[in-house]
Design an enzyme around this catalytic site. Structure first.
Site, short mmCIF file in Angstrom:
data_model
loop_
_atom_site.label_atom_id
_atom_site.label_comp_id
_atom_site.label_asym_id
_atom_site.label_seq_id
_atom_site.Cartn_x
_atom_site.Cartn_y
_atom_site.Cartn_z
N HIS A 1 59.16 -41.09 -86.13
CA HIS A 1 59.87 -41.89 -87.14
C HIS A 1 59.35 -43.33 -87.16
CE1 HIS A 1 62.64 -38.65 -87.97
NE2 HIS A 1 63.27 -39.42 -88.84
N LYS B 1 71.74 -33.08 -84.19
CA LYS B 1 73.05 -32.87 -83.58
C LYS B 1 73.72 -34.23 -83.43
CE LYS B 1 71.57 -32.98 -78.75
NZ LYS B 1 71.50 -32.29 -77.48
#
Length: 180
Positions: free
Chosen positions: A43, A108
């Site tokens: 990222h 999650k």
């Protein structure tokens, strides 16, 4: 206590733009199609590429990104374990990616207010995969190809083809959430 509906929906990644608007928090989804893995380091690099005006190694528009770092594949399989990592570590980058066309994320845990706002603003969706069940999740992966940052090892960006990957809608584009 409010009852959560558990409707089972088959979703194709190629139709995620249209489907995302119909999904609601708590829906059980079986996702099939192309997804890309990217974790923290990836990222950061993707964000730096955008800052420099460079083309990303995969199309962000209508993409699905899975916050995972698949382990090496045993003989005869496309991947080893492939469970989700904690999504909040990507929150600093996620609103920008959503504003540029990302339509769905898989991970999650809860997301920040800025990410929730960006999900709603962009008619996107956040899916939750079951943590601790990476070997089970890997059973839905049909193929794997490294597309960028090979030097990051398991955290490189990979293109996965999945079939009936079991997920739960964690945050929908109407602001519905499983996290309270």
């Amino acid at each position: 206590m409010e009852e959560v509906k558990m409707e089972r929906i088959s979703v194709c990644t190629e139709e995620i733009k249209q489907t995302a608007q119909q999904l609601r928090a708590g829906d059980t989804v079986y996702l099939s199609g192309t997804i890309y893995t990217a974790r923290d380091a990836a990222h950061k690099r993707l964000n730096e590429m955008l800052d420099r005006g460079e083309q990303l190694p995969f199309p962000l528009v209508n993409a699905v990104v899975y916050y995972a770092g698949p382990t090496p594949a045993p003989a005869g399989l496309p991947v080893g374990s492939c469970g989700p990592t904690t999504s909040s570590r990507m929150d600093v980058f996620t609103p920008r990616f959503l504003d540029l066309g990302l339509k769905a994320m898989i991970g999650k845990g809860d997301r920040s207010a800025a990410v929730k706002d960006a999900i709603c603003r962009n008619n996107a969706v956040y899916f939750c995969a079951v943590g601790g069940a990476g070997a089970l999740a890997a059973q839905s992966i049909r193929s794997l190809r490294v597309v960028a940052f090979e030097d990051l090892g398991c955290e490189s960006v990979k293109e996965l083809r999945v079939e009936k990957f079991p997920l739960i809608v964690g945050i929908d584009c109407q602001g519905g959430t499983l996290f309270r």
